[in-house]
Design a protein around this motif. Structure first.
Motif, PDB file in Angstrom:
ATOM      1  N   GLU A 124      18.658  -3.805  -3.598  1.00 44.27           N
ATOM      2  CA  GLU A 124      17.280  -3.339  -3.415  1.00 44.27           C
ATOM      3  C   GLU A 124      16.332  -4.491  -3.165  1.00 44.27           C
ATOM      4  OE1 GLU A 124      16.802   0.353  -6.221  1.00 44.27           O
ATOM      5  OE2 GLU A 124      14.939  -0.821  -6.112  1.00 44.27           O
ATOM      6  N   ARG A 125      16.511  -5.514  -4.018  1.00 46.13           N
ATOM      7  CA  ARG A 125      15.605  -6.644  -3.881  1.00 46.13           C
ATOM      8  C   ARG A 125      15.777  -7.309  -2.519  1.00 46.13           C
ATOM      9  NH1 ARG A 125      16.036  -9.596  -9.197  1.00 46.13           N
ATOM     10  NH2 ARG A 125      15.470  -7.603 -10.081  1.00 46.13           N
ATOM     11  N   VAL A 126      17.030  -7.422  -2.104  1.00 45.01           N
ATOM     12  CA  VAL A 126      17.282  -8.028  -0.788  1.00 45.01           C
ATOM     13  C   VAL A 126      16.602  -7.205   0.291  1.00 45.01           C
ATOM     14  CG1 VAL A 126      19.045  -8.434   0.952  1.00 45.01           C
ATOM     15  CG2 VAL A 126      19.414  -9.203  -1.372  1.00 45.01           C
ATOM     16  N   ARG A 127      16.728  -5.892   0.156  1.00 40.73           N
ATOM     17  CA  ARG A 127      16.105  -5.030   1.161  1.00 40.73           C
ATOM     18  C   ARG A 127      14.601  -5.235   1.176  1.00 40.73           C
ATOM     19  NH1 ARG A 127      17.452   0.148  -0.638  1.00 40.73           N
ATOM     20  NH2 ARG A 127      19.504  -0.620  -1.148  1.00 40.73           N
ATOM     21  N   GLU A 128      14.051  -5.321  -0.033  1.00 42.65           N
ATOM     22  CA  GLU A 128      12.606  -5.556  -0.113  1.00 42.65           C
ATOM     23  C   GLU A 128      12.220  -6.838   0.604  1.00 42.65           C
ATOM     24  OE1 GLU A 128      11.000  -5.569  -4.065  1.00 42.65           O
ATOM     25  OE2 GLU A 128      11.990  -3.666  -4.512  1.00 42.65           O
ATOM     26  N   ARG A 129      12.970  -7.894   0.266  1.00 39.77           N
ATOM     27  CA  ARG A 129      12.634  -9.191   0.852  1.00 39.77           C
ATOM     28  C   ARG A 129      12.776  -9.159   2.359  1.00 39.77           C
ATOM     29  NH1 ARG A 129      12.440 -12.355  -3.787  1.00 39.77           N
ATOM     30  NH2 ARG A 129      10.951 -10.983  -4.804  1.00 39.77           N
ATOM     31  N   THR A 130      13.873  -8.496   2.809  1.00 41.34           N
ATOM     32  CA  THR A 130      14.067  -8.415   4.251  1.00 41.34           C
ATOM     33  C   THR A 130      12.898  -7.701   4.903  1.00 41.34           C
ATOM     34  OG1 THR A 130      16.370  -8.075   3.672  1.00 41.34           O
ATOM     35  CG2 THR A 130      15.810  -7.953   5.993  1.00 41.34           C
ATOM     36  N   ASP A 131      12.480  -6.611   4.271  1.00 36.71           N
ATOM     37  CA  ASP A 131      11.334  -5.893   4.827  1.00 36.71           C
ATOM     38  C   ASP A 131      10.109  -6.783   4.867  1.00 36.71           C
ATOM     39  OD1 ASP A 131      12.219  -2.677   3.358  1.00 36.71           O
ATOM     40  OD2 ASP A 131      12.738  -3.620   5.266  1.00 36.71           O
ATOM     41  N   GLU A 132       9.912  -7.506   3.740  1.00 34.70           N
ATOM     42  CA  GLU A 132       8.768  -8.418   3.695  1.00 34.70           C
ATOM     43  C   GLU A 132       8.833  -9.398   4.845  1.00 34.70           C
ATOM     44  OE1 GLU A 132       8.255  -8.640  -1.095  1.00 34.70           O
ATOM     45  OE2 GLU A 132       8.244 -10.513   0.026  1.00 34.70           O
ATOM     46  N   LEU A 133      10.043  -9.989   4.981  1.00 33.28           N
ATOM     47  CA  LEU A 133      10.218 -10.995   6.036  1.00 33.28           C
ATOM     48  C   LEU A 133       9.949 -10.400   7.399  1.00 33.28           C
ATOM     49  CD1 LEU A 133      13.335 -13.039   4.975  1.00 33.28           C
ATOM     50  CD2 LEU A 133      11.087 -13.940   5.510  1.00 33.28           C
ATOM     51  N   ARG A 134      10.452  -9.185   7.583  1.00 37.44           N
ATOM     52  CA  ARG A 134      10.250  -8.548   8.878  1.00 37.44           C
ATOM     53  C   ARG A 134       8.766  -8.360   9.148  1.00 37.44           C
ATOM     54  NH1 ARG A 134      13.423  -3.775   8.496  1.00 37.44           N
ATOM     55  NH2 ARG A 134      15.204  -5.098   8.090  1.00 37.44           N
TER      56      ARG A 134
END
Lengths: 132, 646
Positions: free
Chosen positions: B266-276
């Protein structure tokens, strides 16, 4: 008496060039837009044309093109004066077979230089500036 | 999760089936008991056989003594029969059945014993001369278990007589046999009692082990698992308990691992979204920046453009009046007009500088490098410079060394460089002094062009700060002190574009010399200067190289160059070589560089881009990097480089 056609939308500029050209013994016709210039030219082919590029009702370069295709006008030398010092402008002017002179602090000097060389007026006294 | 049946199949393949386990254990038990029974029987049989053999207790000493005694008495005629007491005296042969003395003809001379010698029963016939020997006796009475001792009278007595004594060892025999029988029977009984007990026990064990095995496999396969029943107090129960405990802990840790994993994902997904998101923002900002730069450039262009016309009007009318065309003027008026001319001239130059500076900074200047002759370049700009010099009452001189090579530069920019430096020199010179433009050979760098004035000169700190101000002004500040301002920063830009270096030498009170270099038209020099510029501008730039063959349409290298020039960046270099054009340029992204060029070529007919672009990494600190690039570039010119000292 060489006939010079001036085309520029700035009336003061035309006036000052007229003053200067008259001191060299030229007869000056003035137009303030491209269409008028062409009209005057076709009526009365000049010996030298001095054009600005950016004018209303057409554009100096278009005038050059038209002159090139015109039987009577294709041999007339063209001086393009412009505030645009970009390479593209320079290139386009050269491509059209005209000479470019930038508006700047030696505009008249350059025009005069060209005029004198072209009409081979070695003997004509040069304006007082050069005497120091 | 696997299907339940699948798991069962797997387990049944791997787990020892309960029946088999039971059978094995029970078989083991049977075998053990059988072995035990067999051993017992074998022991009994062995005893039986052994008893028949020679293994007998040796009573001979006491029996021998008796025998001797008997013989003596007989010989001496003291006894006529062997009495029971006599026989009983033999301590360790309690049951002497009989004793008899026989002579060497085997005639019985004397007998005795408990049952009064029933010699007949022993196969002895006193009346007859029967050859008697121990073997015969024993063989004849197998059931009686007799041991017959034969003692011969020693030779010294002169009489040949022997004593036969039969001893029955009943007690120990029977004891042994009884004991053995008892043992055997005891074992069988034990076995019979034990067998059913162990049999059932095995059943229980196999079930417990089977269950344990099943649970272990389930645990390993992460299948659903029920805790093992813990019944009783035995080893299986302890094992089951321990297993339950372990299974519980393992399942718990697995679950927490899964949760941790999910949280991580989940956290990775969050970060990826943030990065995107950030990326999107950056992209948008990038686009905006590009647009802004475009707008700014166009704006400066338009501004400069617009400013020129009114400026020209001002200047030209001032000069018209000055020249007396509008009427005669007073000296005072002339002086004032001079101020107007000078100031507006300055303004015009500023406008030019401003425009050039922004073009240089944005890299939008088109560069058209060619083989040039210094003399001719100077010729073209000379009239204009002379005009200015004369106006400022300064003498303009020219010293061009003989035999200078042609140089590789953009004509217009070279001219402007010289003009700018000369105008500066004129500005700072006193009336009556001289400004000299010189050109000389600078061995490694090409041709050095210098502009010398006899102005006030610069102190060492000023020399330094002149160049510093280059960078300061490049960052946007228009420093007007000392009048250097933008002019010199533009000059530096132009020199750089022409693959040169600029410097100044000055002696305060004597004058200054600004000089810059242009590479001579030699591939080695050009490449050297190009690489020097690259390493100065970026610590890790890449150099892309392409070799372009001129098409068969009859185009020459110079045509190709002229056609390509508008497509290139200011720092891309084109050099004609062997009917082709070597194109190399500095870029941070080799692929993008080559793709762009390929795309442009694709739209131009009769051009063939022959080689795939070579990416060469240039690192400023690593000399060998630069040398390698140089080698790769120069090999297209068939140049044999003198090997440098390593």
């Amino acid at each position: 008496m060489p006939h010079v056609l001036l085309a520029d939308d700035n009336p003061e500029l035309c006036q000052l060039l007229e003053i200067r050209l008259k001191t060299l013994g030229a007869r000056v016709t003035i137009a303030h837009d491209a269409t008028h210039a062409l009209y005057l030219m076709s009526r009365n082919p000049p010996d030298l044309v001095i054009l600005d590029i950016w004018m209303p009702a057409g554009n100096g370069l278009a005038v050059c093109e038209m002159m090139r295709d015109h039987a009577a006008l294709c041999e007339v030398p063209i001086l393009v004066i412009t505030g645009d010092s970009s390479d593209e402008a320079r290139q386009r002017v050269t491509d059209l077979g005209a000479h470019i002179i930038c508006k700047g602090d030696d505009l008249w000097d350059r025009i005069c230089y060209f005029y004198v060389n072209h009409f081979k007026l070695q003997s004509h006294p040069k304006p007082g500036r050069r005497a120091g | 999760m696997k299907q339940a049946s699948q798991i069962t199949d797997e387990l049944s393949l791997r787990v020892l089936p309960r029946q088999r386990m039971r059978r094995r254990l029970r078989r083991f038990l049977v075998v053990a008991l059988a072995a035990q029974a067999g051993a017992t029987i074998a022991a009994l049989v062995a005893l039986q056989t052994v008893w028949k053999g020679d293994d007998r207790p040796d009573h001979s000493p006491s029996v021998a003594a008796l025998a001797l005694d008997l013989l003596n008495r007989q010989r001496t005629g003291r006894i006529t029969s062997v009495s029971k007491e006599m026989l009983d005296r033999v301590a360790d042969a309690p049951s002497i059945e009989f004793a008899c003395v026989i002579d060497d003809a085997d005639r019985v001379l004397l007998t005795g014993g408990d049952s009064g010698p029933d010699l007949g029963a022993y196969g002895l016939d006193p009346a007859r001369e029967v050859p008697v020997n121990t073997q015969t006796l024993v063989a004849a009475i197998p059931s009686k278990r007799l041991r017959i001792y034969e003692s011969r009278l020693p030779e010294r007595f002169g009489v040949r007589q022997s004593v036969l004594i039969g001893v029955r060892d009943l007690g120990s025999d029977r004891a042994v046999l009884d004991g053995a029988a008892a043992a055997g029977i005891g074992m069988l009984v034990t076995a019979l009692i034990a067998l059913p007990l162990v049999w059932c026990r095995i059943g229980g064990w196999s079930q417990g082990l089977h269950r344990l095995h099943t649970s272990i496999r389930r645990l390993a396969l992460n299948a659903p698992l029920a805790p093992l029943p813990v019944t009783g107090d035995d080893e299986i129960a302890y094992l089951s308990l321990a297993f339950n405990d372990m299974a519980g802990k393992l399942t718990a840790s697995r679950r927490s691992l899964l949760t941790a994993n999910q949280t991580l994902e989940e956290r990775v997904r969050e970060r990826t979204d943030e990065l995107r998101e950030v990326n999107c923002v950056l992209e948008r900002q990038n686009v905006k920046l590009e647009e802004l730069t475009e707008t700014a450039l166009r704006f400066t262009d338009d501004v400069a453009h617009e400013l020129r016309t009114p400026l020209t009007v001002v200047m030209e009318f001032a000069s018209i009046i000055e020249d007396g065309i509008g009427g005669s003027i007073t000296d005072q008026q002339r002086e004032y007009l001079r101020f107007i001319s000078d100031a507006s001239g300055e303004l015009a130059r500023l406008v030019d500088d401003f425009l050039d500076s922004s073009k240089l900074r944005s890299g939008t200047l088109r560069v058209d490098r060619q083989e040039l002759d210094i003399d001719r370049t100077l010729d073209a700009i000379w009239p204009m410079l002379e005009l200015r010099a004369t106006r400022a009452h300064i003498a303009l001189r020219r010293t061009v060394a003989a035999g200078l090579p042609r140089v590789f530069a953009d004509r217009e920019k070279l001219g402007r460089t010289i003009i700018n430096l000369t105008i500066n020199a004129i500005k700072f010179s006193r009336a009556g002094s001289t400004v000299t433009i010189g050109a000389a050979l600078d061995d490694e760098l090409g041709v050095r062009i210098s502009v010398t004035d006899q102005g006030p000169g610069l102190s060492p700190e000023e020399v330094h700060s002149v160049f510093e101000r280059f960078r300061q002004t490049a960052s946007g500040k228009v420093a007007r002190t000392k009048g250097f301002g933008l002019g010199l920063s533009i000059v530096q830009g132009l020199v750089s574009l022409n693959l040169g270096t600029i410097g100044v030498e000055s002696t305060p009170g004597v004058g200054s010399t600004f000089s810059f270099t242009v590479p001579s038209y030699e591939p080695a020099v050009i490449v050297d200067m190009f690489l020097a510029g690259v390493t100065e501008r970026a610590t890790a730039a890449r150099v892309g190289v392409m070799l372009l063959e001129c098409g068969d349409g009859g185009g020459s290298a110079s045509d190709l160059i002229a056609r390509l020039a508008p497509l290139l960046h200011p720092y891309d270099i084109q050099l004609p070589t062997n009917g082709a054009v070597l194109l190399f340029g500095e870029t941070s992204d080799i692929d993008r560089w080559s793709d762009r060029l390929r795309r442009e070529y694709a739209e131009t007919d009769d051009l063939r881009a022959d080689t795939t672009p070579v990416s060469l990494r240039v690192i400023s600190a690593a000399i060998h990097g630069v040398d390698e690039v140089k080698e790769r570039l120069l090999m297209h010119f068939d140049i044999v480089e003198a090997s440098r000292a390593a």
